[in-house]
Write a protein that holds these residues in place. Structure first.
Motif, mmCIF file in Angstrom:
data_model
loop_
_atom_site.group_PDB
_atom_site.id
_atom_site.type_symbol
_atom_site.label_atom_id
_atom_site.label_comp_id
_atom_site.label_asym_id
_atom_site.label_seq_id
_atom_site.Cartn_x
_atom_site.Cartn_y
_atom_site.Cartn_z
ATOM 1 N N PRO A 200 68.348 -14.792 -78.364
ATOM 2 C CA PRO A 200 67.319 -13.923 -79.062
ATOM 3 C C PRO A 200 67.808 -13.614 -80.505
ATOM 4 C CG PRO A 200 68.586 -12.694 -77.325
ATOM 5 C CD PRO A 200 69.123 -14.098 -77.281
ATOM 6 N N PRO A 201 67.018 -14.071 -81.431
ATOM 7 C CA PRO A 201 67.181 -13.762 -82.725
ATOM 8 C C PRO A 201 67.839 -12.425 -83.272
ATOM 9 C CG PRO A 201 65.628 -15.153 -82.689
ATOM 10 C CD PRO A 201 65.837 -14.861 -81.329
ATOM 11 N N LEU A 202 67.140 -11.465 -82.842
ATOM 12 C CA LEU A 202 67.447 -10.011 -83.114
ATOM 13 C C LEU A 202 68.823 -9.342 -82.416
ATOM 14 C CD1 LEU A 202 64.047 -8.446 -83.235
ATOM 15 C CD2 LEU A 202 65.320 -8.830 -85.146
ATOM 16 N N ALA A 203 69.002 -9.987 -81.273
ATOM 17 C CA ALA A 203 70.421 -9.576 -80.784
ATOM 18 C C ALA A 203 71.515 -10.296 -81.510
ATOM 19 C CB ALA A 203 70.268 -10.005 -79.327
ATOM 20 N N GLU A 226 78.121 0.188 -82.990
ATOM 21 C CA GLU A 226 77.673 -0.721 -81.976
ATOM 22 C C GLU A 226 76.480 0.105 -80.829
ATOM 23 O OE1 GLU A 226 80.445 -3.374 -79.380
ATOM 24 O OE2 GLU A 226 80.262 -1.352 -78.602
ATOM 25 N N GLN A 227 76.956 1.433 -80.634
ATOM 26 C CA GLN A 227 75.957 1.665 -79.700
ATOM 27 C C GLN A 227 74.620 1.980 -80.034
ATOM 28 O OE1 GLN A 227 77.580 5.520 -78.508
ATOM 29 N NE2 GLN A 227 79.524 4.681 -77.518
ATOM 30 N N ASN A 228 74.437 2.271 -81.537
ATOM 31 C CA ASN A 228 73.025 2.556 -81.889
ATOM 32 C C ASN A 228 72.158 0.958 -81.769
ATOM 33 O OD1 ASN A 228 73.283 5.225 -82.309
ATOM 34 N ND2 ASN A 228 74.069 5.077 -84.348
ATOM 35 N N SER A 229 73.267 -0.052 -82.303
ATOM 36 C CA SER A 229 72.522 -1.417 -82.201
ATOM 37 C C SER A 229 72.194 -1.645 -80.834
ATOM 38 C CB SER A 229 73.606 -2.217 -82.797
ATOM 39 O OG SER A 229 74.088 -1.777 -84.260
ATOM 40 N N PHE A 230 73.026 -1.422 -79.880
ATOM 41 C CA PHE A 230 72.704 -1.896 -78.618
ATOM 42 C C PHE A 230 71.437 -1.136 -77.966
ATOM 43 C CE2 PHE A 230 73.160 -0.766 -74.037
ATOM 44 C CZ PHE A 230 73.483 -1.811 -73.399
ATOM 45 N N CYS A 231 71.201 0.326 -78.295
ATOM 46 C CA CYS A 231 69.987 0.931 -77.923
ATOM 47 C C CYS A 231 68.846 0.384 -78.799
ATOM 48 C CB CYS A 231 70.278 2.318 -78.151
ATOM 49 S SG CYS A 231 71.610 3.190 -77.201
ATOM 50 N N ALA A 235 64.414 -1.848 -77.936
ATOM 51 C CA ALA A 235 62.728 -1.967 -78.614
ATOM 52 C C ALA A 235 62.273 -3.202 -78.708
ATOM 53 C CB ALA A 235 62.971 -1.045 -79.848
ATOM 54 N N THR A 236 63.044 -4.148 -78.239
ATOM 55 C CA THR A 236 62.783 -5.663 -78.878
ATOM 56 C C THR A 236 61.958 -6.228 -77.533
ATOM 57 O OG1 THR A 236 64.764 -6.744 -78.097
ATOM 58 C CG2 THR A 236 64.399 -5.886 -80.495
ATOM 59 N N GLU A 237 61.014 -7.232 -77.792
ATOM 60 C CA GLU A 237 60.233 -7.944 -76.615
ATOM 61 C C GLU A 237 61.429 -8.970 -75.922
ATOM 62 O OE1 GLU A 237 56.672 -9.866 -77.932
ATOM 63 O OE2 GLU A 237 56.360 -8.178 -79.285
ATOM 64 N N ASP A 238 62.261 -9.361 -76.891
ATOM 65 C CA ASP A 238 63.475 -10.171 -76.526
ATOM 66 C C ASP A 238 64.292 -9.555 -75.323
ATOM 67 O OD1 ASP A 238 62.189 -12.386 -77.587
ATOM 68 O OD2 ASP A 238 63.703 -12.383 -79.488
ATOM 69 N N GLN A 239 64.371 -8.239 -75.426
ATOM 70 C CA GLN A 239 65.140 -7.734 -74.430
ATOM 71 C C GLN A 239 64.574 -7.548 -73.060
ATOM 72 O OE1 GLN A 239 64.302 -4.230 -73.604
ATOM 73 N NE2 GLN A 239 65.560 -4.303 -71.829
ATOM 74 N N GLN A 240 63.162 -7.383 -73.207
ATOM 75 C CA GLN A 240 62.448 -7.509 -72.019
ATOM 76 C C GLN A 240 62.495 -8.786 -71.509
ATOM 77 O OE1 GLN A 240 59.384 -4.985 -71.537
ATOM 78 N NE2 GLN A 240 60.575 -3.362 -72.438
ATOM 79 N N PRO A 252 64.896 -17.949 -70.373
ATOM 80 C CA PRO A 252 63.788 -16.813 -71.158
ATOM 81 C C PRO A 252 63.378 -17.774 -72.394
ATOM 82 C CG PRO A 252 66.431 -16.981 -71.595
ATOM 83 C CD PRO A 252 66.297 -17.670 -70.510
ATOM 84 N N LYS A 253 62.130 -17.155 -72.931
ATOM 85 C CA LYS A 253 61.642 -17.629 -74.033
ATOM 86 C C LYS A 253 61.619 -16.505 -75.098
ATOM 87 C CE LYS A 253 58.438 -21.125 -72.305
ATOM 88 N NZ LYS A 253 58.032 -20.775 -70.725
ATOM 89 N N TYR A 254 62.392 -16.666 -76.032
ATOM 90 C CA TYR A 254 62.686 -15.745 -77.132
ATOM 91 C C TYR A 254 61.820 -16.101 -78.306
ATOM 92 C CZ TYR A 254 66.671 -14.264 -74.399
ATOM 93 O OH TYR A 254 67.635 -13.902 -73.513
ATOM 94 N N LYS A 255 61.496 -14.877 -78.750
ATOM 95 C CA LYS A 255 60.495 -14.854 -80.016
ATOM 96 C C LYS A 255 60.855 -14.399 -81.102
ATOM 97 C CE LYS A 255 57.148 -13.060 -77.463
ATOM 98 N NZ LYS A 255 55.699 -12.515 -77.406
ATOM 99 N N GLY A 256 62.079 -13.735 -81.154
ATOM 100 C CA GLY A 256 62.593 -12.921 -82.386
ATOM 101 C C GLY A 256 61.678 -11.835 -82.654
ATOM 102 N N ARG A 257 61.221 -11.157 -81.602
ATOM 103 C CA ARG A 257 60.373 -10.069 -81.859
ATOM 104 C C ARG A 257 60.916 -8.855 -80.934
ATOM 105 N NH1 ARG A 257 56.991 -9.911 -86.329
ATOM 106 N NH2 ARG A 257 57.416 -11.799 -86.863
#
Ligand code: CO8
Length: 257
Positions: A200-203, A226-231, A235-240, A252-257
Motif C-alpha cells: 500500500p503506497p501510503l504505508a 512512528e506512533q502518529n504515522s501508524f495511527c 484513516a486510509t482505505e488501504d488499511q481497511q 489485497p487490492k491497494y489504491k493508494g487512498r
C-alpha cells in the motif's frame, strides 16, 4: 533542445531513471542534477508510479561531480548558482528510491546512491569519496550519510584517503543491500521494486519517512513520530482493504487512498 541527461522509462508502476552522460562517465554537471531533481519531483506526484530506480550503465553509475564544470568556480559562484540546492529537493522525494549500481559510484555518484533508500550493486560496482584527492571533500551529503551508513571509522578511512571500496566490502559494511552478477542487476532490482510497488503506497511512504526520521531524531521523538504515522494509516482505505483481505484469505487490492 536541451540535452537529455536523464532518460526515463516506465514499466507499469516502476520508473527507471538512467543517468546519461556516458562520454564523461556520467559526471554530474549542474544541468543533470537539475533535470534529475525535476524528474524525481514529477514522478513523486504521479499516482501511477510507486517506486523509482536510479541507474547508470554497465560501466559506471556516476564518476562524481563534473570536475571540469567546478574547476574555476568561486564560493560566490556556487552560492549564486545554487550549486547544491537540487540535492535538497532529491531528499524530499517521498516514494522509495532504489539505486542500481554497476561500475564506479564516486564522489557525488556515491552520494547520489546514498540518497536512495536501497542500493543494489553488481559485482563490478566500486564506491568511493575521492574528493580529497582533488583538494576538496564530499559536499552532497557524503560525510553525513556515509558515516550514518558505515560508521565513523570506516567513513573516516574512505573520505580521508579517497580509497575505493568494492561491492563485497560495501556489502560487509552495510553500505548496500546486496551484490548480484552484472547481467542480473536489472532483473533483481525489478523484482524488488515490484515487491515494494505491490504494497500500500501510503504505508510505504510513511514507513520510509519514519525510517529516515530515525537518523535525525532522538529515540523518544522518533517513537512519537512512528506512533502518529501508524495511527494515521488507520484513516486510509488501504488499511481497511489490507486487513479485510487477510481475514478473507485473498490478495489485497491497494489504491493508494
Ligand atoms: N568530471 C568530469 N569528467 C570526468 C569525471 C568527472 N568527475 N570523471 C571522468 N570524467 C571524464 C574524463 O575526463 C574522460 O574524459 P576525456 O575522454 O574527455 O578525457 C572520460 O570521463 C573518461 O574518464 P577516464 O579516461 O579518466 O576513465 P578511466 O577509466 O581511466 O578512469 C575514473 C575512471 C577512475 C573514474 C576516473 O575518471 C576518475 O578518477 N574520475 C574522477 C573521480 C572523482 O574524483 N570524483 C569526485 C569528483 S568531486 C565530487 O564528486 C564532489 C561532490 C560534491 C557535490 C556534488 C555536486 C554534483
Amino acid at each position: 533542445m536541451a540535452e537529455q541527461y536523464c532518460i526515463v522509462e516506465r514499466f507499469e508502476s516502476i520508473a527507471w531513471i538512467r543517468l546519461n552522460r556516458p562520454q564523461v562517465l556520467n559526471a554530474l554537471n549542474q544541468k543533470l542534477i537539475h533535470q534529475l531533481a525535476k524528474i524525481l519531483e514529477e514522478l513523486d506526484e504521479d499516482e501511477q508510479i510507486r517506486v523509482i530506480v536510479i541507474t547508470g550503465n554497465e560501466q559506471v553509475f556516476a564518476a562524481g561531480a563534473d570536475i571540469k564544470e567546478m574547476t574555476g568556480a568561486t564560493p560566490v559562484d556556487l552560492l549564486v548558482k545554487r550549486y547544491l540546492t537540487d540535492w535538497l529537493r532529491i531528499r524530499q522525494i517521498s516514494k522509495p528510491l532504489i539505486a542500481a549500481v554497476s561500475g564506479f559510484a564516486l564522489g557525488g555518484g556515491c552520494e547520489l546512491a546514498l540518497c536512495c533508500d536501497i542500493i543494489i550493486a553488481s559485482e563490478t560496482a566500486r564506491f568511493g569519496q575521492p574528493e580529497i584527492k582533488i583538494g576538496v571533500m564530499p559536499g552532497a551529503g557524503g560525510t553525513q550519510r556515509l558515516t550514518r551508513a558505515i560508521g565513523k571509522v570506516k567513513a573516516m578511512e574512505m573520505i580521508l584517503t579517497g580509497k575505493l571500496m568494492d561491492a563485497h566490502e560495501a556489502l560487509s559494511y552495510g553500505l548496500i543491500n546486496r551484490v548480484v552478477p552484472v547481467h542480473e542487476l536489472e532483473n533483481e532490482v525489478m523484482v524488488l521494486a515490484k515487491e515494494i510497488a505491490n504494497q500500500p503506497p501510503l504505508a510505504v511512504r510513511m514507513a520510509k519517512q519514519s525510517i529516515l526520521k530515525a537518523l535525525d531524531l532522538s529515540l523518544e521523538e522518533g517513537l512519537h513520530f512512528e506512533q502518529n504515522s501508524f495511527c494515521l494509516l488507520f484513516a486510509t482505505e488501504d488499511q481497511q482493504e489490507g486487513m479485510k483481505a487477510f481475514i478473507e484469505k485473498r490478495e489485497p487490492k491497494y489504491k493508494g487512498r
